[in-house]
Design a protein around this motif. Structure first.
Motif, mmCIF file in Angstrom:
data_model
loop_
_atom_site.group_PDB
_atom_site.id
_atom_site.type_symbol
_atom_site.label_atom_id
_atom_site.label_comp_id
_atom_site.label_asym_id
_atom_site.label_seq_id
_atom_site.Cartn_x
_atom_site.Cartn_y
_atom_site.Cartn_z
ATOM 1 N N MET A 49 51.946 35.995 40.067
ATOM 2 C CA MET A 49 51.063 35.461 41.099
ATOM 3 C C MET A 49 51.142 36.276 42.398
ATOM 4 S SD MET A 49 49.195 33.151 39.843
ATOM 5 C CE MET A 49 49.167 34.196 38.366
ATOM 6 N N LYS A 50 52.305 36.851 42.698
ATOM 7 C CA LYS A 50 52.412 37.707 43.884
ATOM 8 C C LYS A 50 51.620 38.995 43.707
ATOM 9 C CE LYS A 50 56.746 35.902 45.718
ATOM 10 N NZ LYS A 50 58.202 36.130 45.929
ATOM 11 N N ILE A 51 51.505 39.460 42.471
ATOM 12 C CA ILE A 51 50.634 40.616 42.198
ATOM 13 C C ILE A 51 49.183 40.221 42.440
ATOM 14 C CG2 ILE A 51 49.712 42.052 40.313
ATOM 15 C CD1 ILE A 51 52.605 42.168 39.216
ATOM 16 N N LEU A 52 48.788 39.052 41.966
ATOM 17 C CA LEU A 52 47.428 38.572 42.188
ATOM 18 C C LEU A 52 47.153 38.388 43.680
ATOM 19 C CD1 LEU A 52 44.756 37.522 41.013
ATOM 20 C CD2 LEU A 52 45.824 35.262 40.806
ATOM 21 N N ALA A 53 48.173 37.930 44.429
ATOM 22 C CA ALA A 53 47.998 37.650 45.860
ATOM 23 C C ALA A 53 48.228 38.868 46.739
ATOM 24 C CB ALA A 53 48.952 36.533 46.275
ATOM 25 N N GLY A 54 48.432 40.047 46.136
ATOM 26 C CA GLY A 54 48.548 41.282 46.911
ATOM 27 C C GLY A 54 49.898 41.525 47.536
ATOM 28 N N MET A 55 50.932 40.777 47.107
ATOM 29 C CA MET A 55 52.264 40.949 47.678
ATOM 30 C C MET A 55 53.086 41.987 46.918
ATOM 31 S SD MET A 55 53.039 36.935 48.349
ATOM 32 C CE MET A 55 54.591 37.220 49.204
ATOM 33 N N HIS A 56 52.755 42.194 45.647
ATOM 34 C CA HIS A 56 53.344 43.262 44.828
ATOM 35 C C HIS A 56 52.215 44.055 44.195
ATOM 36 C CE1 HIS A 56 57.280 41.637 45.331
ATOM 37 N NE2 HIS A 56 57.200 40.680 44.414
ATOM 38 N N LEU A 57 52.472 45.314 43.899
ATOM 39 C CA LEU A 57 51.540 46.123 43.118
ATOM 40 C C LEU A 57 52.020 46.182 41.679
ATOM 41 C CD1 LEU A 57 50.690 49.206 45.384
ATOM 42 C CD2 LEU A 57 49.153 47.362 44.695
ATOM 43 N N ALA A 58 51.117 45.945 40.737
ATOM 44 C CA ALA A 58 51.484 46.055 39.321
ATOM 45 C C ALA A 58 51.724 47.521 38.957
ATOM 46 C CB ALA A 58 50.376 45.468 38.449
ATOM 47 N N ASP A 59 52.662 47.750 38.044
ATOM 48 C CA ASP A 59 52.890 49.110 37.537
ATOM 49 C C ASP A 59 51.747 49.519 36.614
ATOM 50 O OD1 ASP A 59 55.280 49.136 38.913
ATOM 51 O OD2 ASP A 59 56.444 48.425 37.192
ATOM 52 N N GLU A 60 51.211 48.538 35.881
ATOM 53 C CA GLU A 60 50.050 48.794 35.021
ATOM 54 C C GLU A 60 49.321 47.485 34.774
ATOM 55 O OE1 GLU A 60 50.856 49.617 30.789
ATOM 56 O OE2 GLU A 60 52.974 49.541 31.303
ATOM 57 N N GLY A 61 48.079 47.585 34.287
ATOM 58 C CA GLY A 61 47.278 46.404 34.008
ATOM 59 C C GLY A 61 46.085 46.296 34.934
ATOM 60 N N THR A 62 45.177 45.382 34.617
ATOM 61 C CA THR A 62 43.948 45.213 35.400
ATOM 62 C C THR A 62 43.742 43.761 35.804
ATOM 63 O OG1 THR A 62 42.625 44.906 33.393
ATOM 64 C CG2 THR A 62 42.802 47.154 34.264
ATOM 65 N N ILE A 63 43.033 43.585 36.909
ATOM 66 C CA ILE A 63 42.650 42.258 37.399
ATOM 67 C C ILE A 63 41.141 42.249 37.574
ATOM 68 C CG2 ILE A 63 42.867 40.570 39.264
ATOM 69 C CD1 ILE A 63 45.602 41.841 39.933
ATOM 70 N N GLU A 64 40.473 41.269 36.951
ATOM 71 C CA GLU A 64 39.023 41.111 37.093
ATOM 72 C C GLU A 64 38.723 39.751 37.699
ATOM 73 O OE1 GLU A 64 36.726 42.092 33.510
ATOM 74 O OE2 GLU A 64 38.606 42.901 32.714
ATOM 75 N N ILE A 65 37.848 39.725 38.698
ATOM 76 C CA ILE A 65 37.374 38.483 39.290
ATOM 77 C C ILE A 65 35.865 38.437 39.145
ATOM 78 C CG2 ILE A 65 37.154 37.155 41.427
ATOM 79 C CD1 ILE A 65 39.843 38.304 42.281
ATOM 80 N N ASP A 66 35.383 37.369 38.529
ATOM 81 C CA ASP A 66 33.947 37.232 38.237
ATOM 82 C C ASP A 66 33.419 38.450 37.478
ATOM 83 O OD1 ASP A 66 33.628 34.695 39.376
ATOM 84 O OD2 ASP A 66 33.337 35.540 41.380
ATOM 85 N N GLY A 67 34.246 39.004 36.583
ATOM 86 C CA GLY A 67 33.827 40.101 35.726
ATOM 87 C C GLY A 67 33.959 41.484 36.317
ATOM 88 N N SER A 68 34.349 41.584 37.601
ATOM 89 C CA SER A 68 34.481 42.898 38.244
ATOM 90 C C SER A 68 35.952 43.188 38.524
ATOM 91 C CB SER A 68 33.703 42.942 39.562
ATOM 92 O OG SER A 68 32.334 42.694 39.338
ATOM 93 N N GLU A 69 36.370 44.420 38.213
ATOM 94 C CA GLU A 69 37.763 44.788 38.441
ATOM 95 C C GLU A 69 38.037 44.921 39.939
ATOM 96 O OE1 GLU A 69 40.958 48.303 37.213
ATOM 97 O OE2 GLU A 69 39.194 47.943 35.936
#
Length: 508
Positions: A49-69
């Motif tokens: 959740m901290k990755i989603l909230a911008g507190m950590h950066l993921a080493d790999e993987g993608t996040i899409e909101i409403d279909g857009s990365e």
């Protein structure tokens, strides 16, 4: 009803020094649903959740909101992407007001010139704050300093702040860990309103009752890996626990009978003016004394006074029949009193130091040979404590700040177990701890009682109070309203006294 897909996280991995926190984890959230994220402490929930909230950066993987990365490299980025978060560990600025905390970085200015000069429109700031607090049923004065608020009030301010952003995705990390039953009800009403408005809510909690009440779906993580997602209505509690811990837990309250001996501690008419008054009770060797009551009843303030954090206005404290002074925590420790505090970060831990240094802190002298520290003996004892409590850490040298909240709490408990006090005061000992860790700490509490230790346990969790206590004293508005023996313990009996329906000194 939940609808379109709001969020998709795919293949999220994150590594910290010595720890693979997340390993190719996936998670989805629909509009208008509450999706609970579960797992033991250290499973990776908060990290995801901290990755989603911008507190950590993921080493790999993608996040899409409403279909857009999207890519959130900071909390500000996350907010612009429609994501806000209520944190388990409070992040208030203590020397600023409630209003300033809620609208930090978004203050209303007095017109164009006011914006240029940085002149805040104080009247509008106050009115906007009253509006936001009223929307969740809270009446805190916007002008109060955050440092003047209780933990529960600070938590409600955090909830108000998160909802004020009007985000489409709201992350709630243990939002009810420090608030009263009445405040929980207001939060659940708010959640229902947010759902009806099409918001998606990610909810992290270890409390089974509220999970089954509030959630639509549940996703389980274990050891940084995705395990499964299920509709809440389709999964039994026993199945959920087994998915979380990888094993069956047969008894969350493994209380065993202990030989209850003589009175160790007696409190007579203890008073701190304006906080609590005429508090009297005793606790015996081998006894677990539960202290129950609603938020603000004065429970924490009483045990802080026993440990020397507060100075009593009047009254007596006796150990083994002799009056004692608890003028400071150091004095209380010398008298064989230990204290697992409610607020582990502010009081219980030195966050910048290692697990080893925190666990051995109280008993450091016992590891010294003359003026020299015997590091081998210290390391061996701390290692035994880590194994006994199953603290998830790559080594005893890991900085405590890098552990999950639940494992930090275990470090606090380990510190006092090593100190071997005659009386152990535990204020919310399993707050924010998963079901497996709760069972382990409850087992340790029972073992300590069997060894003849006296335990005072403050808890807001009724099953814990009923499942672990030999006797319960109940507080309401700074005084004791009753006492209940184990054979008469029930939720109804405790709540009856907690809401002041029994005269002071009454018993059942």
């Amino acid at each position: 009803m939940s609808g379109d897909l709001l969020l998709r996280m795919t293949g999220i991995s994150k590594q910290f020094p010595g720890v693979q926190a997340l390993d190719k984890v996936g998670f989805e959230l629909r509009a208008g649903e509450v999706h609970v994220l579960m797992g033991e402490n250290g499973a990776g929930k908060s990290t995801l959740m901290k990755i989603l909230a911008g507190m950590h950066l993921a080493d790999e993987g993608t996040i899409e909101i409403d279909g857009s990365e999207v890519r959130s490299e900071s909390p500000r980025d996350a907010l612009s992407n429609g994501i806000s978060m209520i944190h388990q560990e409070l992040s208030a600025v203590p020397h600023m007001s409630v209003a300033e905390n809620i609208f930090l970085g978004r203050e209303p200015y007095s017109g164009t010139i006011g914006r240029m000069l940085g002149v805040v429109d104080r009247s509008k700031l106050r009115a906007d704050t009253v509006s936001v607090l009223s929307s969740i049923g809270v009446t805190i004065d916007p002008g109060m300093m955050m440092s003047e608020l209780s933990v529960a009030e600070m938590q409600m301010v955090e909830i108000a702040k998160a909802t004020s952003y009007n985000s489409s995705i709201i992350i709630m990390d243990e939002p009810t860990s420090a608030i009263s039953d009445a405040e929980v009800e207001r939060l659940f009403t708010l959640i229902e309103s947010l759902k009806n408005g099409g918001r998606g809510i990610v909810y992290i909690s270890h409390k089974m009752d509220e999970i089954y009440r509030v959630s639509d779906r549940i996703t389980v993580l274990r050891d940084g890996k995705y395990i499964a997602t299920a509709e809440t209505s389709q999964i039994k509690r026993s199945e959920l626990i087994q998915m979380m811990v990888g094993r069956e837990i047969t008894d969350i309250f493994p209380k065993v009978e202990a030989q209850i001996g003589d009175v160790l501690l007696e409190v007579r008419d203890l008073t701190v003016r304006g906080v609590f008054r005429n508090v009297s009770f005793s606790v015996r060797r081998g006894e677990i004394l539960g202290v129950a009551g609603l938020m603000g009843a004065g429970r924490t303030e009483v045990v802080e006074t026993l440990f020397g954090v507060r100075t009593p206005t009047s009254g007596e404290i006796l150990m083994d029949g002799r009056p004692i002074s608890t003028s400071s925590p150091a004095e209380s420790i010398r008298r064989g009193i230990g204290f697992v505090s409610e607020d582990r970060k502010e009081i219980g831990l030195v966050l910048k130091r290692s697990v080893k240094e925190n666990v051995s802190l109280v008993e450091l002298r016992s590891f010294c040979d003359g003026p020299f520290l015997n590091r081998k003996r210290e390391r061996r004892s701390v290692g035994d404590s880590i194994r006994s409590l199953r603290i998830k850490t790559p080594s005893s040298e890991q900085v405590v700040r890098n552990l999950s909240g639940g494992n930090q709490q275990k470090v606090v408990v380990a510190k006092w177990l090593l100190a071997n006090p005659d009386l152990l005061i535990m204020d919310e000992p399993t707050r924010g701890i998963d079901v497996g860790a709760k069972a382990e700490i409850h087992r340790l509490i029972s073992e300590l009682a069997q060894q003849g230790k006296a335990i005072i346990m403050v808890s807001s969790e009724m099953p814990e109070i009923i499942g672990m206590s030999d006797r319960v004293v109940v507080m309401h508005e700074g005084r004791i309203t009753g006492e209940i023996d184990r054979n008469a313990l029930s939720q109804e009996a405790v709540m009856h006294m907690a809401t002041d329906h029994v005269e002071q000194g009454g018993s059942q």
